[in-house]
Write a protein that holds these residues in place. Structure first.
Motif, PDB file in Angstrom:
ATOM      1  N   ASP A  30       0.051   4.601   3.436  1.00  0.00           N
ATOM      2  CA  ASP A  30      -0.853   4.852   2.304  1.00  0.00           C
ATOM      3  C   ASP A  30      -0.729   6.304   1.849  1.00  0.00           C
ATOM      4  O   ASP A  30      -0.690   6.596   0.655  1.00  0.00           O
ATOM      5  CB  ASP A  30      -2.316   4.610   2.711  1.00  0.00           C
ATOM      6  N   ASP A  67      -0.304   2.197   9.186  1.00  0.00           N
ATOM      7  CA  ASP A  67      -0.717   1.721   7.879  1.00  0.00           C
ATOM      8  C   ASP A  67      -1.280   2.858   7.026  1.00  0.00           C
ATOM      9  O   ASP A  67      -0.947   3.017   5.854  1.00  0.00           O
ATOM     10  CB  ASP A  67      -1.770   0.641   8.095  1.00  0.00           C
ATOM     11  N   SER A  84      -4.656 -10.431   5.620  1.00  0.00           N
ATOM     12  CA  SER A  84      -4.249 -10.194   4.236  1.00  0.00           C
ATOM     13  C   SER A  84      -5.475 -10.051   3.357  1.00  0.00           C
ATOM     14  O   SER A  84      -6.526 -10.635   3.624  1.00  0.00           O
ATOM     15  CB  SER A  84      -3.430 -11.381   3.716  1.00  0.00           C
ATOM     16  N   ARG A 134      -2.833  -6.492  -0.084  1.00  0.00           N
ATOM     17  CA  ARG A 134      -2.710  -5.533   0.993  1.00  0.00           C
ATOM     18  C   ARG A 134      -2.742  -6.299   2.307  1.00  0.00           C
ATOM     19  O   ARG A 134      -3.452  -7.278   2.443  1.00  0.00           O
ATOM     20  CB  ARG A 134      -3.906  -4.598   0.912  1.00  0.00           C
ATOM     21  N   ARG A 163      -9.013   2.358  -2.366  1.00  0.00           N
ATOM     22  CA  ARG A 163      -8.440   1.684  -1.206  1.00  0.00           C
ATOM     23  C   ARG A 163      -9.370   1.764  -0.006  1.00  0.00           C
ATOM     24  O   ARG A 163      -9.332   0.927   0.872  1.00  0.00           O
ATOM     25  CB  ARG A 163      -7.077   2.269  -0.875  1.00  0.00           C
ATOM     26  N   ARG A 211       7.111  -1.203  -0.789  1.00  0.00           N
ATOM     27  CA  ARG A 211       5.993  -0.733  -1.616  1.00  0.00           C
ATOM     28  C   ARG A 211       6.115   0.755  -1.910  1.00  0.00           C
ATOM     29  O   ARG A 211       5.609   1.240  -2.916  1.00  0.00           O
ATOM     30  CB  ARG A 211       4.654  -1.069  -0.957  1.00  0.00           C
ATOM     31  N   ARG A 235     -10.192  -1.161   2.723  1.00  0.00           N
ATOM     32  CA  ARG A 235     -10.095  -0.896   4.164  1.00  0.00           C
ATOM     33  C   ARG A 235     -11.400  -1.247   4.861  1.00  0.00           C
ATOM     34  O   ARG A 235     -11.419  -1.884   5.897  1.00  0.00           O
ATOM     35  CB  ARG A 235      -9.846   0.589   4.409  1.00  0.00           C
TER      36      ARG A 235
END
Lengths: 165, 252
Positions: free
Chosen positions: A31, A27, B216, B210, B111, B66, B115
């Motif tokens: 990114d 993941d 999710s 995400r 982000r 994506r 996370r």
């Protein structure tokens, strides 16, 4: 899709492979690729068409990776799945986990050298440029990285010492 | 035949097959007299091949949508267009939205927040006895306390219409900043969490989605707070909840 975008797109599989091996996390790797693509697009005007686009993209990725590493000490790590005994899983998956674990034990700069040269098959010159180091430094990181990896693996990618359940 | 001494760099180049044939032959002869060194070099080659083979599968995968989408800035995935449209509808105006929306992919720092929020969700949701620090019975105190710590007035949105009731909340430390977690549960025992953390660069974004494993998250920024709504739920279902959260927060 314009010509340059198509050139960038062609490099995405290799960027994903490198990012995955570099970060050890699927993941996080995507990114990193996503950030690399976004940054590359915003800086396309800085790319000289005479130069190969591949090292340029890897350079962007490398710098983003370093930035992320600097930030990551402030971050709650989103750990991968808790380590299950590798032997219990499909062979290829177990091997990948073992390699991830071994690579993860190398310092970032050695891991990058081993992967750019060994897996991405980049020329020494390009790899040195991506990492912004002289070729001599690249060679010594490559040598030290491979040597440490060899001690962790037994020659076919298997860990030298199997973990005890 | 150069007869130059054999360096470690020569050996690495030999591993990589990048020596001129004449020099490679010299190295081979040199190794033939040094079995230990020859074994080491053979092992380095095997390791390299193992790495190459193991990671080859990743390069062979189709490019995730994506990532391809980044290279096609004019086409936005349909659900995002819908999400943006709904947000425009809900917020009653699109000012600042487009900038925040398209600006997002360049901001990995943001982000990190989502996370961290997903990480906290994964840690606290399975808790049976202590999922929250302050329970729903003390909701007023909980909201007041977390608002004070996060530095902005917060709300525990009423999600009963979506079938979720408040379990309670707790204070988190995310990237050294205080963050609030509100936990909700539905009749089936499914838990979702809402995270709120102050956002240094105030602004507005559309809902962003995400997924990490089976968890999710929808996240967005509204004025000075960044929100994330997280759950092990299908995207469409979570989107409904996220919209409900957004709507409830908007009723000041």
């Amino acid at each position: 899709m314009s010509g340059v975008r198509a050139l960038v797109l062609e490099q995405v599989p290799a960027l994903r492979r490198y990012a995955r091996a570099l970060t050890g996390d699927r993941d996080r790797a995507d990114d990193l690729v996503q950030d690399t693509l976004a940054r590359a697009l915003s800086r396309l005007h800085l790319w000289r068409p005479a130069a190969s686009i591949r090292p340029w993209l890897f350079t962007i990725m490398h710098n983003l990776f370093l930035n992320e590493r600097r930030r990551s000490s402030r971050m709650v790590p989103l750990g991968a799945d808790p380590a299950e005994p590798a032997a219990d899983r499909a062979d290829s998956r177990a091997l990948l986990d073992d390699l991830d674990r071994a690579l993860g034990q190398l310092p970032d700069e050695q891991r990058a050298a081993v992967l750019l040269v060994g897996v991405e098959e980049m020329s020494y010159e390009d790899a040195a440029n991506v990492l912004a180091i002289p070729i001599g430094t690249l060679m010594s990181r490559l040598s030290r990285g491979r040597e440490q990896l060899r001690r962790l693996l037994d020659g076919d990618g298997r860990p030298r010492i199997r973990r005890v359940k | 035949m150069t007869g130059a001494p054999v360096s470690e760099s020569d050996l690495q180049a030999f591993v990589d097959g990048r020596l001129a044939p004449a020099r490679a032959a010299e190295i081979e002869a040199w190794l033939a007299e040094r079995p230990e060194e020859a074994a080491r070099i053979a092992a380095l080659r095997q390791d390299r091949d193992a790495l190459r083979a193991a990671y080859a599968a990743i390069a062979a995968e189709p490019i995730p949508a994506r990532l391809a989408a980044v290279l096609e800035p004019r086409t936005t995935p349909a659900w995002r267009r819908v999400a943006a449209a709904v947000l425009i509808f809900v917020a009653g105006g699109a000012a600042g939205l487009a900038g925040g929306y398209y600006g997002w992919p360049d901001e990995p720092e943001r982000r990190d927040v989502v996370r961290a929020a997903i990480g906290a969700h994964q840690v606290f949701v399975p808790e049976v006895r202590h999922p929250v620090e302050v329970g729903a019975a003390e909701e007023a105190h909980l909201v007041q306390w977390l608002s004070k710590r996060v530095g902005h007035p917060l709300k525990a949105p009423d999600l009963t219409a979506s079938g979720f009731r408040l379990v309670g909340g707790r204070l988190l430390a995310e990237s050294g900043r205080p963050a609030a977690l509100f936990m909700y549960e539905n009749a089936a025992g499914l838990r979702i969490t809402i995270h709120c953390v102050s956002e240094p660069r105030a602004g507005e974004t559309a809902f962003l989605y995400r997924k990490v494993g089976d968890v999710s998250a929808f996240y967005w920024i509204d004025e000075k707070l960044a929100y994330a709504v997280i759950g092990t739920v299908e995207r469409d279902k979570l989107y409904e909840v996220a919209r409900a959260v957004y709507a409830a927060l908007d009723k000041k």
